[in-house]
Structures are given as structure tokens and as C-alpha cells.
Design a protein around this motif. Structure first.
Motif, PDB file in Angstrom:
ATOM      1  N   CYS A  55      -3.670  -0.523  11.609  1.00  0.00           N
ATOM      2  CA  CYS A  55      -3.676   0.059  10.266  1.00  0.00           C
ATOM      3  C   CYS A  55      -3.625   1.571  10.471  1.00  0.00           C
ATOM      4  O   CYS A  55      -4.638   2.182  10.804  1.00  0.00           O
ATOM      5  N   THR A  56      -2.438   2.152  10.310  1.00  0.00           N
ATOM      6  CA  THR A  56      -2.312   3.586  10.613  1.00  0.00           C
ATOM      7  C   THR A  56      -3.018   4.446   9.583  1.00  0.00           C
ATOM      8  O   THR A  56      -3.422   5.566   9.879  1.00  0.00           O
ATOM      9  N   LEU A  57      -3.137   3.949   8.335  1.00  0.00           N
ATOM     10  CA  LEU A  57      -3.689   4.785   7.267  1.00  0.00           C
ATOM     11  C   LEU A  57      -5.216   4.777   7.249  1.00  0.00           C
ATOM     12  O   LEU A  57      -5.826   5.734   6.788  1.00  0.00           O
ATOM     13  N   CYS A  58      -5.835   3.673   7.694  1.00  0.00           N
ATOM     14  CA  CYS A  58      -7.307   3.642   7.700  1.00  0.00           C
ATOM     15  C   CYS A  58      -7.754   2.646   8.754  1.00  0.00           C
ATOM     16  O   CYS A  58      -7.515   2.885   9.933  1.00  0.00           O
TER      17      CYS A  58
ATOM     18  N   CYS B  76      -7.832  -1.178   7.950  1.00  0.00           N
ATOM     19  CA  CYS B  76      -7.742  -2.515   7.361  1.00  0.00           C
ATOM     20  C   CYS B  76      -7.775  -3.558   8.472  1.00  0.00           C
ATOM     21  O   CYS B  76      -7.068  -3.412   9.477  1.00  0.00           O
TER      22      CYS B  76
ATOM     23  N   ASP C 236       1.968  -2.870  10.498  1.00  0.00           N
ATOM     24  CA  ASP C 236       1.122  -1.798   9.981  1.00  0.00           C
ATOM     25  C   ASP C 236       0.546  -2.286   8.653  1.00  0.00           C
ATOM     26  O   ASP C 236       1.259  -2.492   7.679  1.00  0.00           O
ATOM     27  N   SER C 237      -0.758  -2.477   8.648  1.00  0.00           N
ATOM     28  CA  SER C 237      -1.473  -3.070   7.519  1.00  0.00           C
ATOM     29  C   SER C 237      -1.694  -1.988   6.463  1.00  0.00           C
ATOM     30  O   SER C 237      -2.765  -1.412   6.377  1.00  0.00           O
ATOM     31  N   THR C 238      -0.645  -1.691   5.681  1.00  0.00           N
ATOM     32  CA  THR C 238      -0.678  -0.502   4.834  1.00  0.00           C
ATOM     33  C   THR C 238      -1.258  -0.730   3.445  1.00  0.00           C
ATOM     34  O   THR C 238      -1.604   0.226   2.765  1.00  0.00           O
ATOM     35  N   ALA C 239      -1.301  -1.989   2.984  1.00  0.00           N
ATOM     36  CA  ALA C 239      -1.676  -2.170   1.570  1.00  0.00           C
ATOM     37  C   ALA C 239      -2.601  -3.362   1.371  1.00  0.00           C
ATOM     38  O   ALA C 239      -3.711  -3.356   1.882  1.00  0.00           O
TER      39      ALA C 239
ATOM     40  N   ARG D  27       0.001   5.032  -0.112  1.00  0.00           N
ATOM     41  CA  ARG D  27      -0.102   3.991   0.913  1.00  0.00           C
ATOM     42  C   ARG D  27       1.221   3.793   1.668  1.00  0.00           C
ATOM     43  O   ARG D  27       1.409   2.765   2.299  1.00  0.00           O
TER      44      ARG D  27
ATOM     45  N   TYR E 133       5.435   8.354   8.504  1.00  0.00           N
ATOM     46  CA  TYR E 133       6.446   8.150   9.561  1.00  0.00           C
ATOM     47  C   TYR E 133       7.550   7.190   9.124  1.00  0.00           C
ATOM     48  O   TYR E 133       8.557   7.071   9.815  1.00  0.00           O
TER      49      TYR E 133
ATOM     50  N   LEU F 249       5.194  -5.637  -4.123  1.00  0.00           N
ATOM     51  CA  LEU F 249       4.913  -5.079  -2.793  1.00  0.00           C
ATOM     52  C   LEU F 249       5.864  -5.793  -1.835  1.00  0.00           C
ATOM     53  O   LEU F 249       5.958  -7.016  -1.855  1.00  0.00           O
TER      54      LEU F 249
ATOM     55  N   GLU G  18       6.740  -3.908  10.969  1.00  0.00           N
ATOM     56  CA  GLU G  18       6.756  -4.309   9.569  1.00  0.00           C
ATOM     57  C   GLU G  18       5.606  -3.638   8.838  1.00  0.00           C
ATOM     58  O   GLU G  18       4.506  -3.507   9.382  1.00  0.00           O
ATOM     59  N   ALA G  19       5.887  -3.197   7.615  1.00  0.00           N
ATOM     60  CA  ALA G  19       4.849  -2.557   6.808  1.00  0.00           C
ATOM     61  C   ALA G  19       5.042  -2.972   5.359  1.00  0.00           C
ATOM     62  O   ALA G  19       6.141  -3.357   4.947  1.00  0.00           O
ATOM     63  N   GLU G  20       3.948  -2.879   4.597  1.00  0.00           N
ATOM     64  CA  GLU G  20       4.008  -3.207   3.166  1.00  0.00           C
ATOM     65  C   GLU G  20       4.279  -1.923   2.393  1.00  0.00           C
ATOM     66  O   GLU G  20       3.538  -0.953   2.523  1.00  0.00           O
TER      67      GLU G  20
ATOM     68  N   TYR H 153       5.227  -0.387  -1.509  1.00  0.00           N
ATOM     69  CA  TYR H 153       5.326  -0.672  -2.948  1.00  0.00           C
ATOM     70  C   TYR H 153       6.730  -0.375  -3.455  1.00  0.00           C
ATOM     71  O   TYR H 153       7.406   0.542  -2.969  1.00  0.00           O
TER      72      TYR H 153
END
Lengths: 214, 87
Positions: A116-119, A121, A168-171, B17, B21, B53, B76-78, B80
Motif C-alpha cells: 500500500c504505497t499511500l498508507c 492498507c 497497490d492497495s490504493t482504495a 487516492r 507515480y 472504482l 495493478e491499482a484501484e 476512481y
């Protein structure tokens, strides 16, 4: 003089760790103040807070290992996990809460790893609290950029023919890696299989234990 | 039916979110999820718009160019829906 480096080592040979008797930070003070107010005003009780902490601490990678072992053993459950992993794990008693769960499966030519690059998760309902390294800037920034070097540092070296897929667990999703079932475990019970599944193998930074006990 | 999308390359302030990059990078939609309330509004206690999403798959070559460790590895990323445009 006897003041040499031995003074800084414990009898076991490790450096002494400084006591953390430093003043509380602003946010630590704020947390205590809010908690005491919530109790004083009857919004919650000390007992409720303690039992919530106990519930959080009770979650461990054994939950995730049970899910992995069942996926290895039960084709119907496996199919259900692919359609709706949140519902399938909830039925086992591991509620992911308002988030959604996605199980990503390793194969002979695909290796998944979670970051999780942002935090930070993390599928806490299945793996418990994340290890400190999972929350470090080094792991979070390097795993998306040089996953093979990061995995090698964890002792996982994959052949060039195996694709690495970083998630990447972004949301709103949470991820669990389903490692490939080790060879030589045919007819093993779910409990025996679960004992091979390590926490890191469900993050993707490790592999399951070998059935020979390696 | 695989759909190619590009992540907007904007850098707005706020609780975003969409990892920096990945902004401006092109990938393929892996699956559609949601709707989920827009975290950019949720973070400020504003009424949050439900948004699709999407899980988007990128190659390491697309993200890191010549500096990619293994160009064919994937990420892979989520993202919105309001951060994606057709590519």
C-alpha cells in the motif's frame, strides 16, 4: 578506563535499548484527552475500549491460513472466493467490514505481492496487524519500483519466466495472496495444510513452508 | 473486451487516492468495482458522490520506462473513474 563499548551491551551481548521516557506528542495527548472525555460523558466505557483492542489483537495470520488451506482443498469454496471473496470469508467468520476482499492466486508463472504505497492498507481481518516493515517507506516505495530486489531480500528469488504482479492497495479493496499449493501435500487435511501457510506467503514476500519441514 | 485507459496527470491538492507515480500512465482495465463514495470528498466530510472504482493493470515498462527492473512485470491499482480518461 573501563568505559569501553562493553558498557553499552546487555549480558546477552545486545545493545541496551533506551527507555522511551520522552514527553507525549501532541496527538498522543489528544488521543488520551478524547478517550477520557468519551468515557466521562458515557459515550463509551473503558471495558468497551479494552475489548475492542482485544478483538483487534486476536486476529492473526491463522485466519488467512485457514482461508488458503480451504481454497487448496475445496473447489466449491475456491470458486466462491473468485466470485466474492468478501462473502466467502465472511461465511468462515472473518468479516472484512466495509472493505472488499480480493484473493490473488499465485501460479507456476505468476507471483503476486501486496503493498500500500499511500498508507498501510492490509487485510487485518485475515492477517492481524501488519508487520512494521509493511508500513515502512522503504517497503512501500521500493516494492512498486524494484519488486524482484525486494523479494530477494526476503529470500524469495523467482525465475525470469515468472511474472511478478504488484498490487497497490490504493482504495477500498483489501488483498490476500493465495500461494500455490506445495507439491507433495496430496490428501493432507486442511489443518495440516494451514500450518504450511506463513503470513509473508499471504503478503507475497514469502512462500509456504515445504511439506518436508524445510 | 479490454479497455485502455490513461490516468489523468493532474496534481490537485487534497486527499487523493491516485498514486502520483501512476498519473499520466496508460493501462488496461482489469475489473470494475464499486460504486464507492468519492474519498476526496469523504475526507473532508462533504457529501460523497458514488463513483465506479476500476482496477487498472500497468506494465512496469509503462510506469518506469527504461528504468524498469523487469519491463514485463505488472502492477495493478484501484483508480476512481473520474481519474481515468480513454486512451
Amino acid at each position: 578506563m573501563p568505559h569501553d563499548h562493553h558498557d553499552h551491551l546487555s549480558p546477552s551481548g545486545h545493545p541496551f535499548r533506551a527507555d522511551d521516557d520522552v514527553p507525549l506528542s501532541y496527538w498522543q495527548t489528544m488521543e488520551i484527552a478524547v478517550r477520557e472525555l468519551l468515557i466521562a460523558k458515557g459515550v463509551t466505557t473503558a471495558r468497551e475500549i479494552a475489548s475492542q483492542i482485544e478483538a483487534m489483537d486476536a486476529r492473526s495470520p491463522a485466519n488467512g491460513a485457514a482461508v488458503v488451506a480451504r481454497m487448496w482443498s475445496d473447489p466449491a469454496f475456491c470458486a466462491q472466493m473468485r466470485v466474492d471473496a468478501s462473502a466467502a470469508t465472511r461465511e468462515m467468520g472473518f468479516d472484512v467490514g466495509p472493505m472488499k476482499l480480493i484473493a490473488v492466486e499465485n501460479t507456476a508463472d505468476l507471483h503476486n505481492v501486496i503493498v500500500c504505497t499511500l498508507c498501510s492498507c492490509y487485510p487485518r481481518n485475515l492477517l492481524g496487524l501488519p508487520p512494521d516493515w509493511y508500513k515502512s517507506r522503504a517497503y512501500r516505495s521500493r516494492t512498486v519500483r524494484e519488486p524482484r530486489r525486494v523479494l530477494a531480500e526476503f529470500g524469495v528469488t523467482l525465475p525470469d519466466g515468472v511474472e511478478i504482479r504488484v498490487h497497490d492497495s490504493t482504495a477500498d479493496m483489501r488483498y490476500i495472496v493465495i500461494p500455490a499449493r506445495p507439491a507433495g501435500t496430496e490428501n493432507w487435511s486442511e489443518d495440516a495444510l494451514a500450518a504450511l501457510v506463513t503470513r509473508d506467503s499471504m503478503i507475497g514476500t514469502g512462500l509456504p513452508k515445504s511439506p518436508e519441514g524445510g | 473486451m479490454v479497455e485502455r485507459v490513461r490516468v489523468r496527470s493532474d496534481m490537485p491538492p487534497g486527499h487523493i487516492r491516485t498514486p502520483a507515480y501512476l498519473r499520466g500512465k496508460t493501462g488496461l482495465i482489469e475489473r470494475r468495482l464499486g460504486p464507492f463514495p468519492n474519498p476526496e470528498q469523504l475526507a473532508y466530510r462533504q457529501p460523497a458522490t458514488p463513483l465506479a472504482l476500476l482496477r487498472v493493470r500497468f506494465t512496469m515498462a509503462e510506469i518506469w520506462g527504461a528504468a524498469a527492473e523487469t519491463p514485463t512485470d505488472t502492477l495493478e491499482a484501484e483508480i476512481y473513474a473520474h481519474w481515468l480518461e480513454p486512451a
